[in-house]
Every structure is written in C-alpha cells, then in structure tokens.
Design a protein around this motif. Structure first.
Motif, PDB file in Angstrom:
ATOM      1  N   LYS A 141      29.174 -10.842 -34.226  1.00 21.43           N
ATOM      2  CA  LYS A 141      28.728 -12.094 -34.836  1.00 21.43           C
ATOM      3  C   LYS A 141      29.737 -13.205 -34.589  1.00 21.43           C
ATOM      4  O   LYS A 141      29.376 -14.347 -34.265  1.00 21.43           O
ATOM      5  CB  LYS A 141      28.522 -11.905 -36.341  1.00 21.43           C
ATOM      6  CG  LYS A 141      27.235 -11.215 -36.716  1.00 21.43           C
ATOM      7  CD  LYS A 141      27.151 -10.923 -38.205  1.00 21.43           C
ATOM      8  CE  LYS A 141      27.268 -12.149 -39.059  1.00 21.43           C
ATOM      9  NZ  LYS A 141      27.107 -11.854 -40.498  1.00 21.43           N
ATOM     10  N   SER A 142      31.015 -12.880 -34.755  1.00 20.28           N
ATOM     11  CA  SER A 142      32.071 -13.870 -34.535  1.00 20.28           C
ATOM     12  C   SER A 142      32.049 -14.375 -33.094  1.00 20.28           C
ATOM     13  O   SER A 142      32.220 -15.580 -32.837  1.00 20.28           O
ATOM     14  CB  SER A 142      33.433 -13.260 -34.870  1.00 20.28           C
ATOM     15  OG  SER A 142      34.481 -14.180 -34.637  1.00 20.28           O
ATOM     16  N   GLY A 143      31.816 -13.455 -32.148  1.00 16.73           N
ATOM     17  CA  GLY A 143      31.736 -13.851 -30.748  1.00 16.73           C
ATOM     18  C   GLY A 143      30.552 -14.773 -30.478  1.00 16.73           C
ATOM     19  O   GLY A 143      30.685 -15.762 -29.743  1.00 16.73           O
ATOM     20  N   CYS A 144      29.406 -14.484 -31.086  1.00 18.28           N
ATOM     21  CA  CYS A 144      28.217 -15.330 -30.931  1.00 18.28           C
ATOM     22  C   CYS A 144      28.457 -16.719 -31.521  1.00 18.28           C
ATOM     23  O   CYS A 144      28.050 -17.732 -30.954  1.00 18.28           O
ATOM     24  CB  CYS A 144      27.012 -14.681 -31.611  1.00 18.28           C
ATOM     25  SG  CYS A 144      26.442 -13.163 -30.829  1.00 18.28           S
ATOM     26  N   ARG A 145      29.123 -16.756 -32.672  1.00 20.47           N
ATOM     27  CA  ARG A 145      29.416 -18.043 -33.328  1.00 20.47           C
ATOM     28  C   ARG A 145      30.324 -18.900 -32.439  1.00 20.47           C
ATOM     29  O   ARG A 145      30.090 -20.099 -32.271  1.00 20.47           O
ATOM     30  CB  ARG A 145      30.054 -17.780 -34.689  1.00 20.47           C
ATOM     31  CG  ARG A 145      30.109 -18.980 -35.589  1.00 20.47           C
ATOM     32  CD  ARG A 145      30.205 -18.603 -37.055  1.00 20.47           C
ATOM     33  NE  ARG A 145      31.078 -17.484 -37.293  1.00 20.47           N
ATOM     34  CZ  ARG A 145      30.689 -16.341 -37.846  1.00 20.47           C
ATOM     35  NH1 ARG A 145      29.430 -16.177 -38.223  1.00 20.47           N
ATOM     36  NH2 ARG A 145      31.540 -15.350 -38.044  1.00 20.47           N
ATOM     37  N   THR A 146      31.350 -18.277 -31.867  1.00 21.63           N
ATOM     38  CA  THR A 146      32.253 -19.003 -30.970  1.00 21.63           C
ATOM     39  C   THR A 146      31.502 -19.528 -29.756  1.00 21.63           C
ATOM     40  O   THR A 146      31.722 -20.668 -29.316  1.00 21.63           O
ATOM     41  CB  THR A 146      33.393 -18.071 -30.516  1.00 21.63           C
ATOM     42  OG1 THR A 146      34.126 -17.626 -31.669  1.00 21.63           O
ATOM     43  CG2 THR A 146      34.340 -18.790 -29.579  1.00 21.63           C
ATOM     44  N   GLN A 147      30.599 -18.721 -29.222  1.00 21.82           N
ATOM     45  CA  GLN A 147      29.795 -19.117 -28.073  1.00 21.82           C
ATOM     46  C   GLN A 147      28.929 -20.334 -28.404  1.00 21.82           C
ATOM     47  O   GLN A 147      28.814 -21.268 -27.597  1.00 21.82           O
ATOM     48  CB  GLN A 147      28.922 -17.933 -27.651  1.00 21.82           C
ATOM     49  CG  GLN A 147      28.264 -18.079 -26.289  1.00 21.82           C
ATOM     50  CD  GLN A 147      27.482 -16.826 -25.913  1.00 21.82           C
ATOM     51  OE1 GLN A 147      27.515 -15.802 -26.602  1.00 21.82           O
ATOM     52  NE2 GLN A 147      26.763 -16.897 -24.806  1.00 21.82           N
ATOM     53  N   LEU A 148      28.334 -20.331 -29.594  1.00 19.68           N
ATOM     54  CA  LEU A 148      27.499 -21.456 -30.022  1.00 19.68           C
ATOM     55  C   LEU A 148      28.320 -22.734 -30.187  1.00 19.68           C
ATOM     56  O   LEU A 148      27.907 -23.815 -29.751  1.00 19.68           O
ATOM     57  CB  LEU A 148      26.813 -21.115 -31.349  1.00 19.68           C
ATOM     58  CG  LEU A 148      25.445 -20.443 -31.285  1.00 19.68           C
ATOM     59  CD1 LEU A 148      24.946 -20.123 -32.692  1.00 19.68           C
ATOM     60  CD2 LEU A 148      24.435 -21.331 -30.573  1.00 19.68           C
ATOM     61  N   ILE A 149      29.479 -22.616 -30.829  1.00 18.82           N
ATOM     62  CA  ILE A 149      30.331 -23.784 -31.063  1.00 18.82           C
ATOM     63  C   ILE A 149      30.739 -24.413 -29.738  1.00 18.82           C
ATOM     64  O   ILE A 149      30.697 -25.646 -29.567  1.00 18.82           O
ATOM     65  CB  ILE A 149      31.567 -23.392 -31.899  1.00 18.82           C
ATOM     66  CG1 ILE A 149      31.148 -23.033 -33.336  1.00 18.82           C
ATOM     67  CG2 ILE A 149      32.589 -24.537 -31.938  1.00 18.82           C
ATOM     68  CD1 ILE A 149      32.266 -22.451 -34.175  1.00 18.82           C
ATOM     69  N   LYS A 286      20.993 -16.468 -23.870  1.00 22.81           N
ATOM     70  CA  LYS A 286      22.321 -16.001 -23.474  1.00 22.81           C
ATOM     71  C   LYS A 286      23.131 -15.483 -24.661  1.00 22.81           C
ATOM     72  O   LYS A 286      24.206 -14.894 -24.480  1.00 22.81           O
ATOM     73  CB  LYS A 286      23.107 -17.133 -22.802  1.00 22.81           C
ATOM     74  CG  LYS A 286      22.434 -17.729 -21.568  1.00 22.81           C
ATOM     75  CD  LYS A 286      22.240 -16.700 -20.476  1.00 22.81           C
ATOM     76  CE  LYS A 286      21.628 -17.333 -19.225  1.00 22.81           C
ATOM     77  NZ  LYS A 286      21.347 -16.312 -18.186  1.00 22.81           N
ATOM     78  N   ILE A 287      22.644 -15.711 -25.879  1.00 21.07           N
ATOM     79  CA  ILE A 287      23.360 -15.245 -27.065  1.00 21.07           C
ATOM     80  C   ILE A 287      23.103 -13.758 -27.256  1.00 21.07           C
ATOM     81  O   ILE A 287      21.961 -13.327 -27.441  1.00 21.07           O
ATOM     82  CB  ILE A 287      22.928 -16.016 -28.329  1.00 21.07           C
ATOM     83  CG1 ILE A 287      23.237 -17.510 -28.187  1.00 21.07           C
ATOM     84  CG2 ILE A 287      23.591 -15.452 -29.577  1.00 21.07           C
ATOM     85  CD1 ILE A 287      24.704 -17.834 -28.125  1.00 21.07           C
TER      86      ILE A 287
END
Length: 371
Positions: A141-149, A286-287
């Motif tokens: 989840k943390s990786g997905c959040r960083t990707q979105l930001i 891509k997420i």
C-alpha cells in the motif's frame, strides 16, 4: 541422491540389466534381491537410511565371524589356504572401515538436511502468518501511495499561472492557487434553506459528526471546479509526504490524512464508460494491487469525478437509482466528490439520497481579488 531423476533411472536400468545376466547372475538370489531394491528405488518409495548401513555392517560382521572360525581350523590346512583366509579377513576389515565412514557421512548429511528443512518450514510458517501477510500488504500500500503522489506531482500539479494563456513555464499548483469562497446549503424550517460559507475542509466531508460519502461541487464555467479537485489532490499529497511545511489554514492537509488513497478521474476523457470501477481500472492500470485496494480499503478512498456535465453514456445505466450518473458499486464505501455545472444536476434530478453534501463555488472574495 544428487542425480536428476531421468539420469538416475538410466543408471539403475543399466545395473538391473547386468544383474539379470542369464549366464551367471540371473540365478543368484543376492543379485535378484538387489534387482528388487533397484526397482523399488525407481518407484520412489525406497528410502535409503542409516538402517541400510546397519544391515550391511551386520552382514560384514557375520562374514568376519565365519572367517575367524575358519582361521581357527586353519592349522590343519595348508599354508597357502591359511594365507588366503588372512587376506580375505584383511579385505573384510577394510570394507567394514569404509562402510563405517560412509555411515558417518550419511548421518552428517541427514543432520544437515534435517536442520535445513526445519529452518525452511519455520520460514514458511512466518511468511504465511496473518501478521506477516498484513505487514506485506501495508508495505505494498505504501508503495502504491508513493507511486500516486509522484504521478500527481509530475502530471497533475504542474500548471500554468494563467490557464487561458498557457506559457512554457509550469508552476507548482500551490504557488498559484487561490481558494474560492465555498458555500453549502442548510435546510431550515418549512422547506426553506440558506447558504453557509465553508470555513474548513472538515465541514465538506462531515456533517454533524457523520462522514459524507456523496459530495457534489457545482459552479459555472471557469469558477474553479477542476482547480478545486487539484487543490484536494495537493492537500492529499502533502498529507502523505514527509516534511511539508505549508500553511494549512483551511485544514485541508489535516482532513486528507484520514484517507489512504485518492483517485482523480476526468469524466470528459471517459465518455461512454459506464462504471467508476472501469474508469479506475483503465486510468490506474499501472498501480499494483489496485483491485485489492478497492476491495479492502474502500472506506479510506476518495474518488474525484471532475466534469459530470461533460460525461454521457449512450444507453441507460443498469441501476435505476443512478440514472445519468457513472455507476458505482453499492458494496463499496468510497467517498466520491463530483464536480459539475448546476444545470446538469438539475436536469438529472439527482435525489437527496444521492447528494449528501451540495457545495457551490462562489468565486473570490474582495481580499483574494486584490491579491
């Protein structure tokens, strides 16, 4: 024990062929017993253990006993026979010594293998535990959040200072955005209502302490509906980034900390796509773990639908309660913020059940106009 199965079977077949040689070995009981063991080995149900070595050692000891007994009577035999017996005894002793070495090595290998198996089982149990699975999920989840930001900051929050006259230089959204006056409709007695100015972000997403899931933001052309979506995105990015020091007078960053994920959808780029789920899957393909996030964490997800007045679908939607609106999954607990021009909301006759919060963008007050 170290050979590939196909190669081992090839060797075993060669051994069996020799042991079944019709001239000599075919009629020997010990040779055919060896054949049976080799055939068992091919069936994978024959296990070599230290017990087999114990049997070998016992056979050697029995043979040695016979030899020793024979040597006791050797005094009556010729010198040549006596020497033959001594030589055989020496060979048996050497054979027994070699067998002892092999048994010791086998035990050592079994001990190492057993230790490795225990460690592997222990590791697999840890990895398969609910705590470890949850830890891995939170990391994902943390990786997905960083990707979105990173995506929002590079693709969405870089804007021109004057939208109608875009120049080559793009600015950070927070450097050029001025928040407009926002009002909400307050119901009074006898069907009357009044407009109240929103003074903090929490007033948008909660009412009387209850979370508001379906929020509509209306305003005329150029009133800042899309910019308001970007303002929410900017607040969410800052809420989930380290070391932001921006003034949070509207408490937008504070409110956005409550939401783990935010997904922005421009509806004019998704015409004739029926459901919100389909739009998300196309826009954010891509997420990683997107489907799992939408399934397990919907209560902490905001979806921004920008420009309802620019979206249409050729046929009727499948749900009578969502006529004219992008379909959503009623089992999910998303917070959905939809922007639109007022006429679209009126023409669709969206029911009060669908609108938990109706906000209006009123433009800048005099202070902001001067600024």
């Amino acid at each position: 024990m170290k050979l590939e199965e196909s190669k081992a079977n090839c060797y075993i077949d060669d051994m069996i062929a020799v042991l079944q040689d019709g001239k000599d070995l075919l009629h020997r009981q010990d040779a055919q017993q060896a054949v049976r063991k080799l055939q068992d080995l091919k069936k994978k149900d024959f296990i070599i253990t230290t017990e087999d070595f114990e049997d070998i050692l016992r056979q050697i000891k029995d043979e040695m006993a016979k030899v020793l007994k024979s040597t006791e009577n050797a005094a009556t035999k010729s010198e040549e026979e006596y020497e033959d017996l001594k030589n055989k005894l020496t060979e048996l002793k050497a054979e027994m010594s070699e067998a002892e070495k092999e048994r010791t090595e086998m035990k050592r290998k079994f001990t190492v293998l057993e230790t490795e198996q225990k460690e592997e089982i222990k590791r697999l149990k840890v990895e398969d535990s609910p705590e470890q699975k949850q830890l891995q999920y939170e990391k994902a989840k943390s990786g997905c959040r960083t990707q979105l930001i990173e995506h929002y900051r590079s693709e969405v929050l870089k804007v021109s200072a004057i939208p109608l006259q875009p120049d080559e230089e793009n600015y950070n959204f927070s450097d050029v955005y001025i928040r407009p006056t926002i009002t909400s409709k307050i119901e009074k007695n006898r069907g009357e209502s009044e407009e109240k100015e929103i003074e903090s972000m929490s007033e948008i997403f909660t009412k009387n302490g209850d979370p508001q899931k379906f929020i509509y933001v209306v305003g005329d052309a150029g009133s800042g509906k899309s910019s308001f979506c970007k303002y929410l995105i900017n607040c969410w990015c800052m809420a989930h980034s380290d070391g932001h020091n921006e003034n949070d007078e509207f408490e937008g960053v504070k409110e956005m900390k409550k939401f783990d994920f935010m997904f922005y959808i421009s509806l004019r780029h998704n015409i004739n796509i029926r459901s919100i789920q389909e739009m998300l899957e196309m826009r954010y393909d891509k997420i990683k773990n997107l489907s799992k996030l939408l399934e397990n964490d919907s209560e902490k997800i905001i979806i921004l639908l920008d420009g309802l007045d620019e979206w249409s679908f050729d046929s009727e939607t499948r749900n009578e309660f969502q006529a004219g609106l992008p379909e959503r999954d009623f089992t999910k607990k998303y917070t959905i913020v939809t922007t639109s021009r007022p006429w679209k909301i009126h023409s669709l006759r969206v029911s009060n059940r669908e609108i938990h919060q109706l906000l209006k963008l009123k433009g800048f007050d005099k202070t902001y106009e001067k600024k």
